[in-house]
Motif scaffolding. Structure first.
Motif, PDB file in Angstrom:
ATOM      1  N   ASN A 190       3.028   1.110 -25.486  1.00 20.91           N
ATOM      2  CA  ASN A 190       4.464   1.357 -25.644  1.00 20.91           C
ATOM      3  C   ASN A 190       5.294   0.099 -25.485  1.00 20.91           C
ATOM      4  N   PHE A 191       5.130  -0.572 -24.369  1.00 23.19           N
ATOM      5  CA  PHE A 191       5.900  -1.777 -24.086  1.00 23.19           C
ATOM      6  C   PHE A 191       5.164  -2.598 -23.050  1.00 23.19           C
ATOM      7  N   PRO A 192       5.246  -3.940 -23.152  1.00 27.10           N
ATOM      8  CA  PRO A 192       4.656  -4.747 -22.079  1.00 27.10           C
ATOM      9  C   PRO A 192       5.668  -4.899 -20.948  1.00 27.10           C
ATOM     10  N   LEU A 193       5.235  -4.596 -19.744  1.00 28.46           N
ATOM     11  CA  LEU A 193       6.085  -4.726 -18.565  1.00 28.46           C
ATOM     12  C   LEU A 193       5.673  -5.994 -17.839  1.00 28.46           C
ATOM     13  N   GLN A 194       6.617  -6.897 -17.627  1.00 24.95           N
ATOM     14  CA  GLN A 194       6.340  -8.116 -16.872  1.00 24.95           C
ATOM     15  C   GLN A 194       7.294  -8.159 -15.693  1.00 24.95           C
ATOM     16  N   ILE A 195       6.712  -8.233 -14.483  1.00 22.60           N
ATOM     17  CA  ILE A 195       7.533  -8.134 -13.286  1.00 22.60           C
ATOM     18  C   ILE A 195       6.872  -8.857 -12.127  1.00 22.60           C
ATOM     19  N   LYS A 196       7.692  -9.379 -11.234  1.00 23.82           N
ATOM     20  CA  LYS A 196       7.176  -9.938  -9.988  1.00 23.82           C
ATOM     21  C   LYS A 196       7.080  -8.784  -8.998  1.00 23.82           C
ATOM     22  N   ALA A 197       5.965  -8.722  -8.280  1.00 26.42           N
ATOM     23  CA  ALA A 197       5.734  -7.648  -7.322  1.00 26.42           C
ATOM     24  C   ALA A 197       5.120  -8.246  -6.060  1.00 26.42           C
ATOM     25  N   ARG A 198       5.224  -7.497  -4.956  1.00 34.51           N
ATOM     26  CA  ARG A 198       4.739  -7.964  -3.653  1.00 34.51           C
ATOM     27  C   ARG A 198       3.550  -7.122  -3.232  1.00 34.51           C
ATOM     28  N   VAL A 199       2.482  -7.793  -2.766  1.00 31.50           N
ATOM     29  CA  VAL A 199       1.277  -7.107  -2.316  1.00 31.50           C
ATOM     30  C   VAL A 199       1.575  -6.381  -1.004  1.00 31.50           C
ATOM     31  N   VAL A 200       1.232  -5.092  -0.955  1.00 26.06           N
ATOM     32  CA  VAL A 200       1.422  -4.316   0.278  1.00 26.06           C
ATOM     33  C   VAL A 200       0.099  -3.883   0.903  1.00 26.06           C
ATOM     34  N   ARG A 201      -0.985  -3.891   0.107  1.00 25.93           N
ATOM     35  CA  ARG A 201      -2.274  -3.473   0.663  1.00 25.93           C
ATOM     36  C   ARG A 201      -3.393  -3.868  -0.292  1.00 25.93           C
ATOM     37  N   CYS A 202      -4.564  -4.196   0.268  1.00 27.59           N
ATOM     38  CA  CYS A 202      -5.778  -4.445  -0.518  1.00 27.59           C
ATOM     39  C   CYS A 202      -6.924  -3.655   0.096  1.00 27.59           C
ATOM     40  N   ASP A 203      -7.680  -2.972  -0.746  1.00 35.24           N
ATOM     41  CA  ASP A 203      -8.835  -2.193  -0.300  1.00 35.24           C
ATOM     42  C   ASP A 203     -10.034  -2.560  -1.161  1.00 35.24           C
ATOM     43  N   GLU A 204     -11.128  -2.956  -0.515  1.00 33.95           N
ATOM     44  CA  GLU A 204     -12.353  -3.264  -1.254  1.00 33.95           C
ATOM     45  C   GLU A 204     -13.012  -1.981  -1.708  1.00 33.95           C
ATOM     46  N   GLU A 205     -13.518  -1.992  -2.939  1.00 35.60           N
ATOM     47  CA  GLU A 205     -14.240  -0.853  -3.488  1.00 35.60           C
ATOM     48  C   GLU A 205     -15.734  -1.123  -3.381  1.00 35.60           C
ATOM     49  N   ALA A 206     -16.536  -0.098  -3.517  1.00 38.62           N
ATOM     50  CA  ALA A 206     -17.993  -0.221  -3.410  1.00 38.62           C
ATOM     51  C   ALA A 206     -18.582  -1.089  -4.521  1.00 38.62           C
ATOM     52  N   ASN A 207     -17.915  -1.158  -5.672  1.00 36.04           N
ATOM     53  CA  ASN A 207     -18.439  -1.904  -6.822  1.00 36.04           C
ATOM     54  C   ASN A 207     -18.070  -3.392  -6.792  1.00 36.04           C
TER      55      ASN A 207
END
Length: 130
Positions: A81-98
């Motif tokens: 539909n449309f490309p969204l380009q935005i600055k965002a702030r990291v609030v959490r990181c979770d490691e996945e099993a893969n």
């Protein structure tokens, strides 16, 4: 690289919490490019990944690495539909099993009303099963 969103058979919307605020969230995989701003003089190629879900408050991204909480990222969502380009702030990181990492990012409060409207419109269109 730009294509229709991939929707899983388990796709659903839910009221979920991210960073203490509640927004309707849709589970949706869209390709993304992530850049780290502010590294003057260094050319770091964008990191490829995809969204896990999107809400009017932010995104959950699946990437190959995590980031420190509070880190600002430039996120470009490549959508049919449309490309969204935005600055965002990291609030959490979770490691996945893969070996991948889910990175939750929040949109800035000062996001333009046009961008906010585009995000809301995109969520509504996909909520209706478009």
């Amino acid at each position: 690289l730009v294509g229709r969103p991939l929707k899983s058979s388990q796709e659903k919307s839910k009221l979920d919490s991210l960073g203490g605020s509640q927004h309707f969230r849709i589970e949706l995989q869209l390709p993304v490019e992530v850049k780290i701003p502010g590294l003057a003089g260094k050319t770091i190629p964008p990191m490829a990944g995809h969204t896990r879900d999107i809400s009017k408050g932010g995104l959950a991204l699946t990437l190959t690495r995590g980031f420190d909480n509070g880190r600002e990222l430039e996120v470009r969502v490549l959508s049919w539909n449309f490309p969204l380009q935005i600055k965002a702030r990291v609030v959490r990181c979770d490691e996945e099993a893969n070996g991948r990492v889910t990175v939750a990012v929040a949109f800035p409060d000062e996001m333009s009303s046009i961008t906010r409207d585009l995000v809301n419109h995109f969520i509504m269109e996909n909520q209706r099963g478009r």
